[in-house]
Design an enzyme around this catalytic site. Structure first.
Site, PDB file in Angstrom:
ATOM      1  N   GLU A 246       0.886  -1.176   0.000  1.00  0.00           N
ATOM      2  CA  GLU A 246       0.000   0.000   0.000  1.00  0.00           C
ATOM      3  C   GLU A 246       0.909   1.207   0.000  1.00  0.00           C
ATOM      4  O   GLU A 246       1.523   1.528   1.015  1.00  0.00           O
ATOM      5  CB  GLU A 246      -0.875   0.013   1.265  1.00  0.00           C
ATOM      6  CG  GLU A 246      -1.856  -1.133   1.367  1.00  0.00           C
ATOM      7  CD  GLU A 246      -2.919  -1.141   0.293  1.00  0.00           C
ATOM      8  OE1 GLU A 246      -3.073  -0.133  -0.425  1.00  0.00           O
ATOM      9  OE2 GLU A 246      -3.586  -2.175   0.143  1.00  0.00           O
ATOM     10  N   CYS A 280      -2.679   8.684   2.997  1.00  0.00           N
ATOM     11  CA  CYS A 280      -2.470   8.423   1.580  1.00  0.00           C
ATOM     12  C   CYS A 280      -3.794   8.580   0.830  1.00  0.00           C
ATOM     13  O   CYS A 280      -3.812   8.723  -0.384  1.00  0.00           O
ATOM     14  CB  CYS A 280      -1.879   7.034   1.364  1.00  0.00           C
ATOM     15  SG  CYS A 280      -2.743   5.774   2.266  1.00  0.00           S
TER      16      CYS A 280
END
Ligand code: ADP
Length: 472
Positions: A246, A280
């Site tokens: 990720e 993010c």
């Protein structure tokens, strides 16, 4: 507060100590134990030794441990949120939200542990039976970042436990206390010794590289920057370690001219300001259609300008400190470069003096080619660009190497779905500022990563598919 590492069911010291700072004033909160080669080896040996018996435990047993961890974590959410807020700098309400979200991964994966489907079929030619089952991959290395120190840990620990993998957790050095507290919860929830180990290597790069080159390690689950992810992928390639990544994002937030403007402003406040922008998933580039741009910028800037900034644990504070001075200075530099390239500051943009790693809520307007739009700001800064046509909005949204999440606001659902289908990202939010959910697959395309966490996919990041062909 736990400050030692947990290896093979024991809380242990290492080769030295590392300070953990409160970024809102630079004071030391605690000193945590650091791992040398011996401790890293001990963690790997413990995870390896426990792997076979742990893989054989009944799914129900693993599910009950996760359920208990969910209950403990929910009951102790306030105490853990205080740790999160102190070491990360985020405001207490964000920290509490994160801890409850983090606990939900334990609940979700307690439910998933007992629902892994298999398959039994006749082959198309009828010559055999196709039997498909899933087995735990084995020893997994979990590396987490500082921005969601609780949720990024549980999003990996949960599926690893559910799948029957043993693990070594390596939290970010800025925020190890939350991860240590979570491991303490796992111990109390009944995780057998060796199944979960946590280390804080003194030499992160060298120690992690060594682990990735050891045949006992089988799987890597990483959340962090694309830059570090790339290094780890290269290391993992040597032994073809299974990887789930990720990585960074650069989320576009598109407001079409038929959007409900107050709802879009509220959505952007959430998408931009949750965690002070250090996510993010944070909206990083705002694209607004020309007829509504002026009204949108005015309303959004008013909301941003009204936010109260201060120490995360103080009441009434809505924007806390960045995690470190280094991170804060990066944000300030991005804004000042954007201004040099022609961006206009609407609100904020002034770096406060003092020892706290603060940066104010900032709105700038700029042209579509401003450099800031190519960087993940990871802070409370919203650059806004005006566009004319839907095609232009999609092209701008896709003008990035990243593709984690995108946000679209429109009063016409069909238009929203058309945009969602055309935008290159693993996740799209339509008329919402937050869509992260333990029950949904989280992950990106392009350089935002590989694999999915949460949802029905999450457990499969820790399982191998095995096909058994049977002569009949
Ligand atoms: P962020 O920008 O969110 O800090 P990083 O990618 O720098 O993201 O860090 C994410 C995690 O990766 C942290 O736990 C960090 O300690 C770890 N890390 C950083 N560099 C390396 C490396 N060379 N090898 C392994 N892990 C690393």
């Amino acid at each position: 507060m736990r400050t030692q590492m947990y290896i093979d069911g024991e809380w242990v010291d290492g080769i030295g100590k590392m300070p953990v700072y409160d970024p809102s004033d630079g004071s030391v909160i605690a000193e945590v134990a650091l791992a040398g080669d011996k401790e890293c080896e001990a963690a790997l040996a413990a995870a390896d030794k426990a792997a076979a018996s742990w893989a054989k435990t009944a799914p129900r047993v693993r599910a009950e441990i996760l359920r208990k961890a969910f209950e403990i974590m929910s009951a102790e959410a306030d105490a853990i949120a205080t740790i999160v807020s102190k070491e990360n700098g985020k405001v207490l309400s964000d920290a509490k939200g994160e801890v409850l979200y983090a606990a939900e991964f334990f609940r979700w994966f307690s439910e998933e542990a007992v629902r892994v489907p298999g398959d039994f079929r006749k082959s198309p030619s009828g010559d055999k039976r196709i039997l498909v089952t899933h087995q735990p991959i084995g020893v997994s290395l979990l590396i987490t970042p500082w921005n969601f120190p609780a949720a990024m840990a549980t999003r990996k620990i949960g599926p690893a436990i559910a799948a029957g993998c043993t693990m070594i957790l390596k939290p970010a050095s800025e925020t190890p206390l939350t991860a240590l507290a979570i491991v303490d919860i796992m111990e109390r929830a009944g995780v057998p010794k060796g199944v979960i180990n946590i280390i804080l290597p003194e030499k992160v790069g060298a120690s992690i590289s060594k682990l990735l080159h050891d045949p006992r390690l089988r799987n890597l689950s990483f959340t962090g920057s694309t830059e570090v992810g790339r290094i780890l992928l290269k290391d993992a390639a040597d032994r073809v370690i299974r990887c789930s990544m990720e990585l960074g994002g650069n989320a576009p937030f598109v407001v079409f001219d038929d959007a409900d403007i107050p709802a879009a402003v509220q959505g952007l406040m959430l998408a931009k300001m949750r965690n002070g922008g250090a996510a993010c998933t944070a909206a990083n580039r705002v694209y607004v259609q020309r007829p509504v741009a002026e009204a949108f910028v005015a309303e959004f800037s008013k909301a941003m300008g009204a936010l109260v900034m201060g120490k995360g644990t103080d009441s009434g504070v809505q924007l806390g400190a960045s995690v470190s001075m280094k991170e804060r200075n990066k944000i300030a530099e991005l804004v000042s470069n954007a201004v040099k390239a022609g961006a206009k500051i609407i609100t904020g943009g002034i770096t406060p003096a003092g020892d706290g790693a603060f940066y104010p809520a900032t709105v700038i307007t700029c042209e579509k080619d401003n450099e800031i739009l190519q960087h993940e700001v990871f802070g409370p800064v919203a650059p806004i660009v005006t566009f004319d046509t839907d095609e232009e909005a999609i092209a701008l949204a896709n003008d990035t190497d990243f593709g984690l999440i995108s946000y679209v606001f429109s009063g016409d659902l069909a238009r929203g779905i058309r945009a969602a289908e055309a935008i290159e990202s693993g996740m799209v939010a339509i008329n919402r500022g937050v869509i992260s959910d333990p029950a949904a697959p989280f992950g990106g395309v392009k350089q935002s990563g590989l694999g999915r966490e949460g949802g029905f996919d999450g457990i499969h990041e820790f399982l191998e598919t095995k096909y058994i062909g049977v002569e009949i």
